[in-house]
Scaffold this motif. Structure first.
Motif, PDB file in Angstrom:
ATOM      1  N   THR A  36      -6.907   0.631  -5.318  1.00 59.96           N
ATOM      2  CA  THR A  36      -6.860  -0.270  -4.158  1.00 59.96           C
ATOM      3  C   THR A  36      -5.488  -0.355  -3.514  1.00 59.96           C
ATOM      4  OG1 THR A  36      -6.429  -2.151  -5.627  1.00 59.96           O
ATOM      5  CG2 THR A  36      -8.733  -1.687  -5.064  1.00 59.96           C
ATOM      6  N   ASP A  37      -4.432   0.004  -4.257  1.00 67.15           N
ATOM      7  CA  ASP A  37      -3.080  -0.104  -3.712  1.00 67.15           C
ATOM      8  C   ASP A  37      -2.518   1.239  -3.259  1.00 67.15           C
ATOM      9  OD1 ASP A  37      -3.036   0.809  -6.316  1.00 67.15           O
ATOM     10  OD2 ASP A  37      -1.083  -0.062  -6.759  1.00 67.15           O
ATOM     11  N   LEU A  38      -3.353   2.282  -3.254  1.00 71.25           N
ATOM     12  CA  LEU A  38      -2.921   3.600  -2.813  1.00 71.25           C
ATOM     13  C   LEU A  38      -3.755   4.047  -1.616  1.00 71.25           C
ATOM     14  CD1 LEU A  38      -2.612   5.491  -6.245  1.00 71.25           C
ATOM     15  CD2 LEU A  38      -0.853   4.164  -5.047  1.00 71.25           C
ATOM     16  N   ARG A  39      -3.136   4.810  -0.726  1.00 71.89           N
ATOM     17  CA  ARG A  39      -3.856   5.329   0.442  1.00 71.89           C
ATOM     18  C   ARG A  39      -3.468   6.788   0.649  1.00 71.89           C
ATOM     19  NH1 ARG A  39      -2.750   6.136   5.749  1.00 71.89           N
ATOM     20  NH2 ARG A  39      -0.753   5.032   5.654  1.00 71.89           N
ATOM     21  N   LEU A  40      -4.467   7.627   0.877  1.00 75.61           N
ATOM     22  CA  LEU A  40      -4.212   9.041   1.119  1.00 75.61           C
ATOM     23  C   LEU A  40      -3.667   9.231   2.526  1.00 75.61           C
ATOM     24  CD1 LEU A  40      -4.504  11.930  -0.059  1.00 75.61           C
ATOM     25  CD2 LEU A  40      -6.745  12.020   1.067  1.00 75.61           C
TER      26      LEU A  40
ATOM     27  N   MET B 192       0.845  -1.191   0.000  1.00 71.34           N
ATOM     28  CA  MET B 192       0.000   0.000   0.000  1.00 71.34           C
ATOM     29  C   MET B 192       0.884   1.245   0.000  1.00 71.34           C
ATOM     30  SD  MET B 192      -3.193   1.083   0.107  1.00 71.34           S
ATOM     31  CE  MET B 192      -4.171  -0.278   0.759  1.00 71.34           C
ATOM     32  N   LEU B 193       0.772   2.060  -1.051  1.00 69.52           N
ATOM     33  CA  LEU B 193       1.561   3.277  -1.142  1.00 69.52           C
ATOM     34  C   LEU B 193       0.784   4.450  -0.548  1.00 69.52           C
ATOM     35  CD1 LEU B 193       2.971   3.031  -4.802  1.00 69.52           C
ATOM     36  CD2 LEU B 193       3.965   2.173  -2.673  1.00 69.52           C
ATOM     37  N   THR B 194       1.421   5.203   0.312  1.00 68.12           N
ATOM     38  CA  THR B 194       0.776   6.366   0.914  1.00 68.12           C
ATOM     39  C   THR B 194       1.119   7.619   0.114  1.00 68.12           C
ATOM     40  OG1 THR B 194       2.654   6.634   2.428  1.00 68.12           O
ATOM     41  CG2 THR B 194       0.759   5.372   3.214  1.00 68.12           C
ATOM     42  N   VAL B 195       0.127   8.503  -0.037  1.00 70.44           N
ATOM     43  CA  VAL B 195       0.278   9.688  -0.882  1.00 70.44           C
ATOM     44  C   VAL B 195      -0.111  10.935  -0.095  1.00 70.44           C
ATOM     45  CG1 VAL B 195      -0.389  10.796  -3.041  1.00 70.44           C
ATOM     46  CG2 VAL B 195      -0.279   8.289  -2.910  1.00 70.44           C
ATOM     47  N   PHE B 196       0.734  11.948  -0.170  1.00 74.10           N
ATOM     48  CA  PHE B 196       0.519  13.235   0.491  1.00 74.10           C
ATOM     49  C   PHE B 196       0.202  14.268  -0.594  1.00 74.10           C
ATOM     50  CE2 PHE B 196       2.826  16.967   2.713  1.00 74.10           C
ATOM     51  CZ  PHE B 196       1.666  17.374   3.361  1.00 74.10           C
ATOM     52  N   VAL B 197      -0.950  14.946  -0.483  1.00 73.49           N
ATOM     53  CA  VAL B 197      -1.380  15.906  -1.490  1.00 73.49           C
ATOM     54  C   VAL B 197      -1.345  17.322  -0.920  1.00 73.49           C
ATOM     55  CG1 VAL B 197      -3.250  16.639  -3.020  1.00 73.49           C
ATOM     56  CG2 VAL B 197      -2.849  14.194  -2.622  1.00 73.49           C
ATOM     57  N   VAL B 198      -0.618  18.209  -1.602  1.00 73.10           N
ATOM     58  CA  VAL B 198      -0.542  19.614  -1.194  1.00 73.10           C
ATOM     59  C   VAL B 198      -1.039  20.460  -2.365  1.00 73.10           C
ATOM     60  CG1 VAL B 198       0.926  21.463  -0.320  1.00 73.10           C
ATOM     61  CG2 VAL B 198       1.472  19.069   0.228  1.00 73.10           C
TER      62      VAL B 198
ATOM     63  N   VAL C 268       4.892   8.884  -1.707  1.00 69.39           N
ATOM     64  CA  VAL C 268       4.867   9.843  -2.813  1.00 69.39           C
ATOM     65  C   VAL C 268       4.134  11.102  -2.366  1.00 69.39           C
ATOM     66  CG1 VAL C 268       4.105  10.271  -5.186  1.00 69.39           C
ATOM     67  CG2 VAL C 268       4.860   7.978  -4.532  1.00 69.39           C
ATOM     68  N   ALA C 269       4.643  12.256  -2.771  1.00 73.27           N
ATOM     69  CA  ALA C 269       3.989  13.529  -2.459  1.00 73.27           C
ATOM     70  C   ALA C 269       3.667  14.267  -3.758  1.00 73.27           C
ATOM     71  CB  ALA C 269       4.891  14.393  -1.575  1.00 73.27           C
ATOM     72  N   LEU C 270       2.431  14.757  -3.874  1.00 71.24           N
ATOM     73  CA  LEU C 270       2.013  15.579  -5.002  1.00 71.24           C
ATOM     74  C   LEU C 270       1.900  17.007  -4.483  1.00 71.24           C
ATOM     75  CD1 LEU C 270      -0.907  13.354  -6.396  1.00 71.24           C
ATOM     76  CD2 LEU C 270       1.561  13.077  -6.717  1.00 71.24           C
ATOM     77  N   ILE C 271       2.710  17.908  -5.010  1.00 70.11           N
ATOM     78  CA  ILE C 271       2.814  19.244  -4.425  1.00 70.11           C
ATOM     79  C   ILE C 271       2.639  20.328  -5.483  1.00 70.11           C
ATOM     80  CG2 ILE C 271       4.307  20.827  -3.145  1.00 70.11           C
ATOM     81  CD1 ILE C 271       5.698  18.395  -1.925  1.00 70.11           C
ATOM     82  N   ASP C 272       1.692  21.238  -5.237  1.00 73.79           N
ATOM     83  CA  ASP C 272       1.497  22.394  -6.096  1.00 73.79           C
ATOM     84  C   ASP C 272       2.466  23.482  -5.654  1.00 73.79           C
ATOM     85  OD1 ASP C 272       0.392  23.986  -8.052  1.00 73.79           O
ATOM     86  OD2 ASP C 272      -1.185  24.762  -6.747  1.00 73.79           O
ATOM     87  N   LEU C 273       2.868  24.335  -6.577  1.00 74.33           N
ATOM     88  CA  LEU C 273       3.835  25.383  -6.236  1.00 74.33           C
ATOM     89  C   LEU C 273       3.179  26.677  -5.785  1.00 74.33           C
ATOM     90  CD1 LEU C 273       6.545  24.998  -9.032  1.00 74.33           C
ATOM     91  CD2 LEU C 273       6.388  23.879  -6.805  1.00 74.33           C
TER      92      LEU C 273
END
Length: 224
Positions: free
Chosen positions: A25-29, A1-7, A52-57
């Motif tokens: 199913t294999d990703l978790r916020l 399970m991959l954890t994802v951080f959203v900014v 993994v982190a998704l980051i807006d500038l």
């Protein structure tokens, strides 16, 4: 399970990326925030960090570059993708300099968002061939004479196949494209890339391109 951080400060865009993660199913916020301050507070309370982190500038209280730098410093194993618009190469370049490994577009399909996250965690670096060339030009460092690699040492460092894969990485090709061009499986491409990372002592595609350019291993590519 991959954890994802959203900014991301824009509510609709942030909700979209969160739904893309929730739909796989294999990703978790891990968390979602909309400001630099909120991101800093969340990161300060974390011990393991996201995969993994998704980051807006363009955040309302500062630049997402600050968040990228903190993530890379606090959690070096976390792969950072900058949330980008098409044609926003200058911002992507600044993000790569700060530690991002590539970008993810705001209007990608949900399946593509999840796929990109998986690929990045597996070692891919989503940047265009044009941007790869800019990375090379930006980070090119002339090696000093005592440490400059010779043809013999270069040959000892990388196999012919690894050299070919390295040049295709620098040109921005995906794993599947490299596999097709080299007539090998994607699994074999991943194996070559892991070997490259180990030999170059790096952990991402952008780092590999930078280090290989510094060592002179991409000289033939740069002269084309």
């Amino acid at each position: 399970m991959l954890t994802v951080f959203v900014v991301e400060d824009e509510p609709q865009t942030r909700r979209y990326f969160c739904e893309c993660v929730a739909g796989a199913t294999d990703l978790r916020l891990a968390a979602e925030v909309g400001t630099v301050a909120e991101a800093r507070r969340w990161l300060a309370g974390e011990s393991l960090g996201p995969h993994v982190a998704l980051i807006d500038l363009g955040l309302p209280d500062g630049s997402g570059l600050e968040v990228i730098r903190q993530v890379r410093q606090q959690f070096p194993a976390c792969d950072v993708l900058v949330i980008s618009m098409f044609g926003d190469d200058d911002s992507v370049m600044a993000s790569i300099e700060a530690g991002a490994v590539g970008y993810i577009h705001k209007d990608e399909a949900p399946h593509d968002v999840a796929t990109t996250i998986r690929q990045v965690h597996a070692g891919a670096s989503p940047i265009s061939p044009m941007l790869a060339r800019r990375v090379l030009r930006r980070f090119r460092v002339e090696p000093s004479p005592p440490t400059a690699p010779t043809a013999d040492t270069t040959g000892m460092l990388l196999s012919a196949r690894e050299q070919a894969v390295l040049e295709l990485i620098a040109r921005g090709f995906s794993y599947a494209e490299i596999a097709r061009l080299q007539t090998i499986s994607v699994h074999t491409v991943q194996t070559h890339i892991k070997n490259l990372y180990k030999k170059l002592s790096v952990h991402s595609r952008s780092e590999a391109v930078f280090e290989a350019s510094r060592m002179g291993l991409l000289k033939s590519f740069e002269s084309r």
